[in-house]
Design an enzyme around this catalytic site. Sequence first.
Site, PDB file in Angstrom:
ATOM      1  N   LYS A 177       0.835  -1.200   0.000  1.00 52.42           N
ATOM      2  CA  LYS A 177       0.000   0.000   0.000  1.00 52.42           C
ATOM      3  C   LYS A 177       0.866   1.244   0.000  1.00 52.42           C
ATOM      4  O   LYS A 177       0.630   2.172  -0.782  1.00 52.42           O
ATOM      5  CB  LYS A 177      -0.935  -0.005   1.205  1.00 52.42           C
ATOM      6  CG  LYS A 177      -1.857   1.215   1.266  1.00 52.42           C
ATOM      7  CD  LYS A 177      -2.772   1.188   2.487  1.00 52.42           C
ATOM      8  CE  LYS A 177      -3.887   0.191   2.325  1.00 52.42           C
ATOM      9  NZ  LYS A 177      -4.904   0.305   3.404  1.00 52.42           N
ATOM     10  N   GLU A 237      10.068  -5.837   4.221  1.00 51.67           N
ATOM     11  CA  GLU A 237      10.300  -7.145   3.605  1.00 51.67           C
ATOM     12  C   GLU A 237       9.911  -7.140   2.121  1.00 51.67           C
ATOM     13  O   GLU A 237      10.643  -7.657   1.263  1.00 51.67           O
ATOM     14  CB  GLU A 237       9.495  -8.232   4.330  1.00 51.67           C
ATOM     15  CG  GLU A 237       9.799  -8.374   5.815  1.00 51.67           C
ATOM     16  CD  GLU A 237       8.818  -7.596   6.679  1.00 51.67           C
ATOM     17  OE1 GLU A 237       8.566  -8.036   7.809  1.00 51.67           O
ATOM     18  OE2 GLU A 237       8.309  -6.550   6.216  1.00 51.67           O
ATOM     19  N   GLU A 254      -5.286 -11.526  13.966  1.00 45.13           N
ATOM     20  CA  GLU A 254      -4.878 -10.128  13.866  1.00 45.13           C
ATOM     21  C   GLU A 254      -6.048  -9.198  14.153  1.00 45.13           C
ATOM     22  O   GLU A 254      -5.862  -8.070  14.611  1.00 45.13           O
ATOM     23  CB  GLU A 254      -4.302  -9.845  12.474  1.00 45.13           C
ATOM     24  CG  GLU A 254      -3.524  -8.546  12.383  1.00 45.13           C
ATOM     25  CD  GLU A 254      -2.722  -8.416  11.105  1.00 45.13           C
ATOM     26  OE1 GLU A 254      -1.490  -8.582  11.144  1.00 45.13           O
ATOM     27  OE2 GLU A 254      -3.351  -8.175  10.051  1.00 45.13           O
ATOM     28  N   HIS A 308      -3.547 -37.449  11.208  1.00 44.68           N
ATOM     29  CA  HIS A 308      -2.282 -38.115  11.526  1.00 44.68           C
ATOM     30  C   HIS A 308      -1.277 -37.133  12.122  1.00 44.68           C
ATOM     31  O   HIS A 308      -0.084 -37.423  12.167  1.00 44.68           O
ATOM     32  CB  HIS A 308      -1.713 -38.777  10.268  1.00 44.68           C
ATOM     33  CG  HIS A 308      -2.617 -39.840   9.712  1.00 44.68           C
ATOM     34  ND1 HIS A 308      -2.561 -41.158  10.126  1.00 44.68           N
ATOM     35  CD2 HIS A 308      -3.627 -39.773   8.813  1.00 44.68           C
ATOM     36  CE1 HIS A 308      -3.482 -41.859   9.481  1.00 44.68           C
ATOM     37  NE2 HIS A 308      -4.144 -41.044   8.681  1.00 44.68           N
ATOM     38  N   LYS A 353       8.371  -4.206  14.563  1.00 50.23           N
ATOM     39  CA  LYS A 353       8.947  -3.514  13.403  1.00 50.23           C
ATOM     40  C   LYS A 353       9.934  -2.432  13.848  1.00 50.23           C
ATOM     41  O   LYS A 353      10.999  -2.260  13.250  1.00 50.23           O
ATOM     42  CB  LYS A 353       7.832  -2.872  12.567  1.00 50.23           C
ATOM     43  CG  LYS A 353       6.901  -3.853  11.870  1.00 50.23           C
ATOM     44  CD  LYS A 353       5.853  -3.069  11.089  1.00 50.23           C
ATOM     45  CE  LYS A 353       4.864  -3.985  10.394  1.00 50.23           C
ATOM     46  NZ  LYS A 353       3.828  -3.220   9.661  1.00 50.23           N
TER      47      LYS A 353
END
Length: 519
Positions: free
Chosen positions: A168, A174, A322, A353, A478
């Site tokens: 955005k 990252e 979140e 399993h 951050k």
Amino acid sequence: LDYSRQQVTGETMELLFDLADQTGLTAKRAAMRSGAKINTTEDRAVLHPALRMPAGYDYARHNPSEGAAVLGDVHAVRGAIEAFVAKVRSGEHAGSTGKPLRNYVCIGIGGSQLGPEFVAEALRADAAAAAAAEGRTLRFLANVDPVDFALCTRDLDPEETLLVVISKTFTTAETMLNARTARKWILDGLARAGVSDESAVISQHVCAVSTAIDKATAFGIDAANIFGFWNWVGGRFSVCSAVGLVPLSLCFSYDVLSAFLDGAHDMDEHFFDAPLRENIPVLLGLLGVWNSTFMGYSTRALLPYSQALKRLPAHIQQVDMESNGKRVALDGTVLPFQSGEINFGEPGTNGQHSFYQLMHQGRVVPADFIGFCESQAPVDMDGEPVSNHDELMSNFFAQPDALAYGKTLQDLVAEGVDEALRPHKIFEGNRPSTSMLLTRLDAFAIGQLLAIYEHRTATQGFIWGLNSFDQWGVELGKVLAKQVRAQLNASRKSAASVQGFNSSTSALLEAYIGGSKGK
């Protein structure tokens, strides 16, 4: 939707509906639809359902002040995406050497990766989507770990690859490091092919989903190939925006993604209009509040009996944790109870399993089972008692009953089980679950499932009185990471000593710097 195996009675449900009334669920739901700024800490509306409203929908009826403008903006972007996708898929927009762009690397993290990746995996086995995607490859690059980049790109041809950078603000650490790494990979690959015009390469091989047009164009991306979205779209709710539409339409076609949006819109209408007692997301949300707040169960499992939904649990994990993992109410007061659940899951029968042992005989974990009447890839072999899908669904029907009814000591005695083994083979039962049975998993149903769980999360947040649409808890890490990054830069470039950290982190940093030598 069958919730008969939940630990509720008719009276319990009536009390939960009373709770919904007392907490203003219906009014809060209406406020969300109307465009009120219910994300109060960021002063934003929450309008991701508008992303899947069809052209011509009368949104102004629900949002008189902005509905028409919002829907106009949404369809302007959708139209631009449709046109761009058509050019790429037809070969009109080709790579720098003239080769068609058949590989799409989606660079983003969090909601920019988890949502689109869930939908991509769900579509891969759908006949219509698979036919549209034939000869095309879609990859997701999220982790800043260089191994992720190497695995993502090592078998791709840069001449046939289009990068989709999703950020955005175009500042996500990252994502932008991965974008710069991928840009270098594209440029180096095209240079080996004899193309040296870097600006032309970037304009043909990179597009973006961002609101930061200036930063994206500074990166070299053609402004015509930048697709925006709005601050009323939270990252974890953004798969129906350009965030998901661009990469998914490139691979599976815009028509297939339109069906996905239609499915989500269908469930949006159900959530906003259906009476509470018949409302699937509301029922799931009320049961979530009951299990978490009243019964004290801190976890829940999402168990799709469909391999194609293998990434659904990861996406809903983010959507839910979140959103509702909060410590304070909307007014800033500390909640007198813990909110949110630890969400996890795996496709059946794989999970059986793995962690079902704990679910049957360890902790109580409320579970959602999701199954389908039809398989995306049916197999029915001669000599086998049932088809492969029937074998899968045998477990879908059996596991909720095993959790609910268990096995008693009397059952074991009647079966002649050795006395020493009887304590180990007792199943207490009375472990809650919900079963959801759909006809088939196609693009429309994928959209429905997405919206069901988005609105379940909103329902729980409305009842708990918190803000499900901010995420301040991700900020502190951050900030601290920036301090570590500055230290690593100083230590690598000028051999600066480690300073300003606690003793534990300092010792770890010194060991890391000494052992890795920057590799």
